[in-house]
Each structure stands twice: as structure tokens, then as C-alpha cells.
Scaffold this motif. Structure first.
Motif, PDB file in Angstrom:
ATOM      1  N   SER A  48       0.824  -1.217   0.000  1.00  0.00           N
ATOM      2  CA  SER A  48       0.000   0.000   0.000  1.00  0.00           C
ATOM      3  C   SER A  48       0.851   1.258   0.000  1.00  0.00           C
ATOM      4  CB  SER A  48      -0.948   0.005   1.204  1.00  0.00           C
ATOM      5  OG  SER A  48      -0.213  -0.059   2.401  1.00  0.00           O
ATOM      6  N   GLU A  49       2.128   1.128   0.405  1.00  0.00           N
ATOM      7  CA  GLU A  49       3.019   2.277   0.388  1.00  0.00           C
ATOM      8  C   GLU A  49       3.793   2.379  -0.919  1.00  0.00           C
ATOM      9  OE1 GLU A  49       5.274   1.177   3.779  1.00  0.00           O
ATOM     10  OE2 GLU A  49       4.148   2.436   5.157  1.00  0.00           O
ATOM     11  N   ALA A  50       3.707   1.320  -1.728  1.00  0.00           N
ATOM     12  CA  ALA A  50       4.490   1.287  -2.963  1.00  0.00           C
ATOM     13  C   ALA A  50       4.020   2.358  -3.929  1.00  0.00           C
ATOM     14  CB  ALA A  50       4.359  -0.083  -3.625  1.00  0.00           C
ATOM     15  N   ARG A  51       4.936   2.921  -4.646  1.00  0.00           N
ATOM     16  CA  ARG A  51       4.613   3.907  -5.668  1.00  0.00           C
ATOM     17  C   ARG A  51       5.359   3.557  -6.939  1.00  0.00           C
ATOM     18  NH1 ARG A  51       1.282   4.616  -2.642  1.00  0.00           N
ATOM     19  NH2 ARG A  51       0.530   6.507  -1.633  1.00  0.00           N
ATOM     20  N   PRO A  52       4.719   3.697  -8.112  1.00  0.00           N
ATOM     21  CA  PRO A  52       5.402   3.410  -9.361  1.00  0.00           C
ATOM     22  C   PRO A  52       6.576   4.353  -9.550  1.00  0.00           C
ATOM     23  CG  PRO A  52       3.306   4.510  -9.759  1.00  0.00           C
ATOM     24  CD  PRO A  52       3.340   4.159  -8.303  1.00  0.00           C
ATOM     25  N   THR A  53       7.628   3.833 -10.126  1.00  0.00           N
ATOM     26  CA  THR A  53       8.842   4.633 -10.300  1.00  0.00           C
ATOM     27  C   THR A  53       9.024   5.124 -11.715  1.00  0.00           C
ATOM     28  OG1 THR A  53      10.103   2.601 -10.698  1.00  0.00           O
ATOM     29  CG2 THR A  53       9.996   3.421  -8.428  1.00  0.00           C
TER      30      THR A  53
ATOM     31  N   ALA B 169      -7.474  -2.066  -8.969  1.00  0.00           N
ATOM     32  CA  ALA B 169      -7.157  -3.041  -7.933  1.00  0.00           C
ATOM     33  C   ALA B 169      -7.986  -2.752  -6.686  1.00  0.00           C
ATOM     34  CB  ALA B 169      -5.675  -2.996  -7.598  1.00  0.00           C
ATOM     35  N   THR B 170      -8.613  -3.769  -6.149  1.00  0.00           N
ATOM     36  CA  THR B 170      -9.423  -3.599  -4.945  1.00  0.00           C
ATOM     37  C   THR B 170      -8.601  -3.788  -3.678  1.00  0.00           C
ATOM     38  OG1 THR B 170     -10.030  -5.946  -4.941  1.00  0.00           O
ATOM     39  CG2 THR B 170     -11.487  -4.415  -6.133  1.00  0.00           C
ATOM     40  N   LYS B 171      -7.405  -4.350  -3.833  1.00  0.00           N
ATOM     41  CA  LYS B 171      -6.532  -4.602  -2.690  1.00  0.00           C
ATOM     42  C   LYS B 171      -5.094  -4.680  -3.183  1.00  0.00           C
ATOM     43  CE  LYS B 171      -7.570  -9.533  -3.242  1.00  0.00           C
ATOM     44  NZ  LYS B 171      -8.216 -10.708  -2.625  1.00  0.00           N
ATOM     45  N   ASP B 172      -4.153  -4.608  -2.272  1.00  0.00           N
ATOM     46  CA  ASP B 172      -2.752  -4.745  -2.634  1.00  0.00           C
ATOM     47  C   ASP B 172      -2.517  -6.127  -3.225  1.00  0.00           C
ATOM     48  OD1 ASP B 172      -2.439  -2.277  -1.490  1.00  0.00           O
ATOM     49  OD2 ASP B 172      -1.459  -3.007   0.333  1.00  0.00           O
ATOM     50  N   THR B 173      -1.789  -6.189  -4.316  1.00  0.00           N
ATOM     51  CA  THR B 173      -1.530  -7.468  -4.962  1.00  0.00           C
ATOM     52  C   THR B 173      -0.229  -7.369  -5.751  1.00  0.00           C
ATOM     53  OG1 THR B 173      -2.530  -9.201  -6.355  1.00  0.00           O
ATOM     54  CG2 THR B 173      -2.813  -6.917  -7.077  1.00  0.00           C
ATOM     55  N   VAL B 174       0.143  -8.459  -6.394  1.00  0.00           N
ATOM     56  CA  VAL B 174       1.343  -8.501  -7.231  1.00  0.00           C
ATOM     57  C   VAL B 174       0.973  -9.118  -8.568  1.00  0.00           C
ATOM     58  CG1 VAL B 174       3.678  -9.439  -7.512  1.00  0.00           C
ATOM     59  CG2 VAL B 174       2.904  -8.692  -5.260  1.00  0.00           C
ATOM     60  N   LEU B 175       1.403  -8.488  -9.647  1.00  0.00           N
ATOM     61  CA  LEU B 175       1.175  -8.997 -10.995  1.00  0.00           C
ATOM     62  C   LEU B 175       2.452  -8.816 -11.803  1.00  0.00           C
ATOM     63  CD1 LEU B 175      -1.002 -10.107 -13.010  1.00  0.00           C
ATOM     64  CD2 LEU B 175      -1.402  -7.721 -13.681  1.00  0.00           C
ATOM     65  N   ARG B 176       2.928  -9.865 -12.375  1.00  0.00           N
ATOM     66  CA  ARG B 176       4.154  -9.846 -13.181  1.00  0.00           C
ATOM     67  C   ARG B 176       5.312  -9.165 -12.423  1.00  0.00           C
ATOM     68  NH1 ARG B 176       4.730 -11.506 -18.245  1.00  0.00           N
ATOM     69  NH2 ARG B 176       6.470 -10.791 -19.511  1.00  0.00           N
TER      70      ARG B 176
ATOM     71  N   PRO C 168       4.460  -4.826  -7.676  1.00  0.00           N
ATOM     72  CA  PRO C 168       3.508  -4.520  -6.614  1.00  0.00           C
ATOM     73  C   PRO C 168       2.437  -3.554  -7.131  1.00  0.00           C
ATOM     74  CG  PRO C 168       5.780  -4.134  -5.901  1.00  0.00           C
ATOM     75  CD  PRO C 168       5.798  -4.263  -7.387  1.00  0.00           C
ATOM     76  N   ILE C 169       1.177  -3.926  -6.960  1.00  0.00           N
ATOM     77  CA  ILE C 169       0.052  -3.076  -7.349  1.00  0.00           C
ATOM     78  C   ILE C 169      -0.671  -2.670  -6.074  1.00  0.00           C
ATOM     79  CG2 ILE C 169      -2.024  -2.869  -8.765  1.00  0.00           C
ATOM     80  CD1 ILE C 169       0.458  -3.529 -10.389  1.00  0.00           C
ATOM     81  N   ALA C 170      -0.808  -1.393  -5.838  1.00  0.00           N
ATOM     82  CA  ALA C 170      -1.471  -0.906  -4.630  1.00  0.00           C
ATOM     83  C   ALA C 170      -2.979  -0.827  -4.838  1.00  0.00           C
ATOM     84  CB  ALA C 170      -0.929   0.469  -4.243  1.00  0.00           C
ATOM     85  N   ALA C 171      -3.729  -1.067  -3.786  1.00  0.00           N
ATOM     86  CA  ALA C 171      -5.186  -0.944  -3.838  1.00  0.00           C
ATOM     87  C   ALA C 171      -5.565   0.436  -4.365  1.00  0.00           C
ATOM     88  CB  ALA C 171      -5.778  -1.152  -2.449  1.00  0.00           C
ATOM     89  N   GLY C 172      -6.491   0.448  -5.293  1.00  0.00           N
ATOM     90  CA  GLY C 172      -6.959   1.704  -5.872  1.00  0.00           C
ATOM     91  C   GLY C 172      -6.266   2.092  -7.155  1.00  0.00           C
ATOM     92  N   GLN C 173      -5.122   1.479  -7.458  1.00  0.00           N
ATOM     93  CA  GLN C 173      -4.423   1.824  -8.693  1.00  0.00           C
ATOM     94  C   GLN C 173      -5.128   1.219  -9.915  1.00  0.00           C
ATOM     95  OE1 GLN C 173      -0.284   0.638  -8.082  1.00  0.00           O
ATOM     96  NE2 GLN C 173       0.233   2.686  -7.336  1.00  0.00           N
ATOM     97  N   ALA C 174      -5.023   1.915 -11.032  1.00  0.00           N
ATOM     98  CA  ALA C 174      -5.670   1.497 -12.273  1.00  0.00           C
ATOM     99  C   ALA C 174      -4.747   0.611 -13.091  1.00  0.00           C
ATOM    100  CB  ALA C 174      -6.072   2.722 -13.087  1.00  0.00           C
ATOM    101  N   LEU C 175      -5.352  -0.320 -13.813  1.00  0.00           N
ATOM    102  CA  LEU C 175      -4.644  -1.162 -14.768  1.00  0.00           C
ATOM    103  C   LEU C 175      -5.397  -1.106 -16.085  1.00  0.00           C
ATOM    104  CD1 LEU C 175      -4.978  -2.946 -11.854  1.00  0.00           C
ATOM    105  CD2 LEU C 175      -3.148  -4.227 -12.976  1.00  0.00           C
ATOM    106  N   VAL C 176      -4.665  -0.966 -17.181  1.00  0.00           N
ATOM    107  CA  VAL C 176      -5.273  -0.995 -18.505  1.00  0.00           C
ATOM    108  C   VAL C 176      -4.813  -2.261 -19.223  1.00  0.00           C
ATOM    109  CG1 VAL C 176      -5.401   0.115 -20.762  1.00  0.00           C
ATOM    110  CG2 VAL C 176      -5.475   1.499 -18.676  1.00  0.00           C
TER     111      VAL C 176
END
Length: 417
Positions: A4-9, A305-312, A315-323
């Protein structure tokens, strides 16, 4: 650091000239190059749209499959179009496309029943003359804009099934196209993109509100009447829900159906593919499926994302968008042999043109029947296809297709209307 603290770089691919949000980016072939580069990465890439908005790009087949199936982790209810990135879709929970299971499951089952009651197979006799009429100008030997004709095709089919007056079809075709291509100057209103979207949405919803109100007192055997009278969760849909789903059905049909054939004629004329296909009518089904894979008419779908997860490995934080870029997934080298070749004999061909999982396109059967009839009649009746001038892409980041495909052809010898 927690998820949840992760941020894209930042995105590993330069987003300056390769702006995946820009509708004009898809008028050339650069998107396929960028997707190929992104698929080669061992993690997702981040695209920063502005100071407050951004998204992760999902470009491989297996990642797309996971995101589209796992509705509990990746919701559709906040919106499914990049156009609405960062803004919750007001139709969430009402319109089928932006409703997650279990409510989605119940509604989709009822809509499938409604379509079954209309019987797609029984619609063949209705669809065939509509297609023949659309193609008839080819027989004159002059320049025929195949792209314009195909934009009109889904309205002919869906309009008939829904019981919409034929005199309304041209306006409805333009309005639905404006909703997904508001940046295209051929469809944009004088006030610009924002005014185009506002006008198109207002007119479409007002149209269906009036029609639903009238049809509620004059039920028939058309699909709209079936939607009005169908019960789910112990009740009928409210007028607002019926209107929202009419809009969704019409938009889905107008986005998906025209562009498999427009891509085929725009990019395969002069390559020998059309002649090969015409000589082997038994390949109508596999050729049609390859046209859908090649075109990938729905360019993207949005999830959150509805919750913190990992894909490929990301780290994907809850609330972040994926296209999810369907055009990229359908060219994934790990799934499709020689994916950059149009192969009418491709089997298997488990493309994602209609999506996958709970939101698999409810109208896929109607679309497939229409496209099979279209390709069969096209190749059975005409030959000698040639490009009359350069085709023009529809300017949209959502719908992948051509708006203008000027061609010439001649009637096939011995074939009469």
C-alpha cells in the motif's frame, strides 16, 4: 515497504512520443512496436497521465487473462474506459459492463436468455439480406467505401433485433461512434471533444428514455421489449437500468462488429490473403476468428485493484488502475505462433477480442453470426478486390478500426443476387 506504500517509479518505455492515451497514436503501427517492447519486460510498466492519474499497462496474454477473470481483485465497477480514468463511472452497478459478480452474473444470465429467446440462429435469415444490401454498391464497379458500410452494419442488425426504427439508424450510428471516437474530426462536434461526448451521451440516453417509456406500454417480441419485461433479483429492471444497458449493448455492437472486416480489407487487400480465403469457403469460421484477433476491435479495458496485490513481479497498490491492452495480448508470442502473420488457418485461436471471464461479451454470438455471413457473402459474390485510395484509421484509443476503406471489386462470375 508495504504494497500500500508502494509507488510506481516510472515507465521503462518513454511515454513522451509513445503516449498510449493519445488516440492519434493508434493511427500508425507504433502501438504494436511498443506493446512488443513492453511484453519483453519482466514487470508491468507505469504510464503517468498527469499529476494525479496514471495506470499500469497489462500487455501479455496470461496477465490479461488473470486480470479479466479475477473480478474480486480487479474491479470493473469504477469504469472500464481510459476516458473515465480517475472518475467513477456513474453507471457502476447498473450497466452490465460495469457491474461485478454476483449481481453481474444474474443480469448476464437474464440477458443471455433474452438473446436466446430472440434466437441468434433464427436471425440468420434477417441478417443475410441486410448484409447483401450493404454490399450491393460493390457491383457497380465504382469506388465503394467499405469502411463506411461496415460502420452501418451493426446498427442494421442490432437495430432490427431491438426494434429500433430504421430511419433512426444513421443518427444512432453516428452518436455511438462519437462516444468512442470523440477526437476524430469526422465525428467531432464544433465545440470539441468535451462537447461531442456530452451531446452524444445526452441524445442517446434521451432517445432510449423516450423509447423505453413508449415500449413499456407497447411490448412486442423485440429485444428491447424482452429487456423491459425480464425479471432478475425478484424484480424488473428500472427504466434507468434498461436505458443504461441499451446504451451498452448498442455501443458494444458498434465497436466490435465493423472492425474485423475493415481491418481485413484495409490490410490484406493485395496480399493474396483475400483470394486464398475466397477459394476456401470452409475456412470462413477460422478466418473470421483470425480477423477478430488481428483487429482486436476493443483496444483496451480498464480495471482498478481492490486490494494490494502482485502482478508480473510488480507490486500493485489498492486503488491503482490497470489498462489491459487486448491488441497486445492477442499478439503475445508466448501464446500465438507467428502472431504478426494473418493466418486464416490458425488453430487454435483463443483470442481475447471478446474478453474473457465474467465480462465475456454477451453479444459475441450475434457478432460472430453477422461476421460469418458478411465474409461468406463478400467472397461468394465479389472478387478482384483492389484498394482505391489509402484507408483511414478511426481516431480512438478505445475502438481499433478503420473508418474509411475505399475499394473496388467486381461481381463474381455466375453469381447473381
Amino acid at each position: 515497504m508495504t504494497l500500500s506504500e508502494a509507488r510506481p517509479t516510472g515507465c521503462p518505455v518513454d511515454a513522451g512520443s509513445d503516449d498510449l492515451v493519445d488516440p492519434h497514436f493508434y493511427t500508425g503501427g507504433d502501438a504494436r512496436r511498443v506493446w512488443r517492447e513492453l511484453r519483453a519486460l519482466d514487470r508491468l510498466s507505469w504510464h503517468q497521465v498527469d499529476e494525479h492519474r496514471g495506470f499500469w499497462s497489462v500487455v501479455t496474454y496470461h496477465d490479461a487473462d488473470r486480470v479479466l477473470r479475477d473480478y474480486a481483485t480487479f474491479t470493473s465497477e469504477r469504469g472500464t474506459l481510459l476516458e473515465l480514468l480517475g472518475t467513477d463511472d456513474p453507471a457502476g452497478g447498473q450497466q452490465l459492463a460495469v457491474t461485478d459478480p454476483p449481481r453481474h452474473t444474474s443480469r448476464q444470465a437474464q440477458l443471455k436468455k433474452a438473446l436466446a429467446r430472440k434466437s441468434v440462429d433464427r436471425q440468420r435469415d434477417m441478417i443475410r439480406p441486410l448484409v447483401i444490401d450493404l454490399l450491393a454498391p460493390l457491383a457497380d464497379g465504382g469506388v465503394f467505401d467499405f469502411g463506411r458500410a461496415m460502420l452501418a452494419m451493426p446498427m442494421s442488425v442490432t437495430g432490427t433485433m431491438m426494434g429500433l426504427p430504421p430511419e433512426d439508424w444513421p443518427a444512432l450510428t453516428r452518436l455511438t461512434t462519437q462516444c468512442i471516437a470523440a477526437d476524430d474530426p469526422d465525428f467531432q462536434e464544433p465545440g470539441g471533444k468535451k462537447a461531442t461526448l456530452e451531446t452524444a451521451h445526452r441524445e442517446l440516453f434521451a432517445y432510449f428514455q423516450d423509447l423505453v417509456r413508449f415500449r413499456g406500454d407497447h411490448l412486442g417480441d423485440d429485444l428491447l421489449s424482452v429487456l423491459i419485461s425480464t425479471r432478475f433479483e425478484g424484480r424488473r429492471m428500472s427504466p434507468g437500468e434498461v436505458v443504461a444497458n441499451c446504451y451498452s449493448l448498442l455501443l458494444g455492437a458498434n465497436v466490435t462488429t465493423p472492425h474485423a472486416p475493415t481491418f481485413t480489407l484495409a490490410e490484406m487487400t493485395g496480399t493474396g490473403v483475400l483470394e486464398d480465403w475466397a477459394a476456401h469457403p470452409e475456412l470462413t469460421t477460422s478466418g473470421m476468428e483470425e480477423a477478430l484477433r488481428w483487429a482486436s476491435p476493443v483496444n483496451h479495458v480498464l480495471r482498478y485493484a481492490t486490494k494490494d496485490t502482485v502482478l508480473r513481479n510488480t507490486p500493485i497498490a489498492a486503488g491503482q488502475a490497470l489498462v489491459v491492452w487486448l491488441g497486445s495480448a492477442n499478439r503475445d508470442e508466448e501464446v500465438f505462433a507467428d502472431p504478426h502473420t494473418f493466418d486464416i488457418r490458425r488453430r487454435p485461436n483463443k483470442h481475447l477480442a471478446f474478453g474473457i471471464g465474467p465480462h465475456y461479451c454477451v453479444g459475441h454470438s450475434v457478432a460472430r453470426v453477422s461476421l460469418k455471413i458478411l465474409f461468406h457473402e463478400l467472397f461468394a459474390r465479389y472478387e478482384g478486390f483492389e484498394s482505391a485510395s489509402a484507408p483511414e484509421r478511426l481516431i480512438s484509443n478505445f475502438a481499433s478500426g478503420y473508418k474509411s476503406v475505399p475499394i473496388t471489386a467486381r461481381p463474381r462470375k455466375g453469381k447473381t443476387a
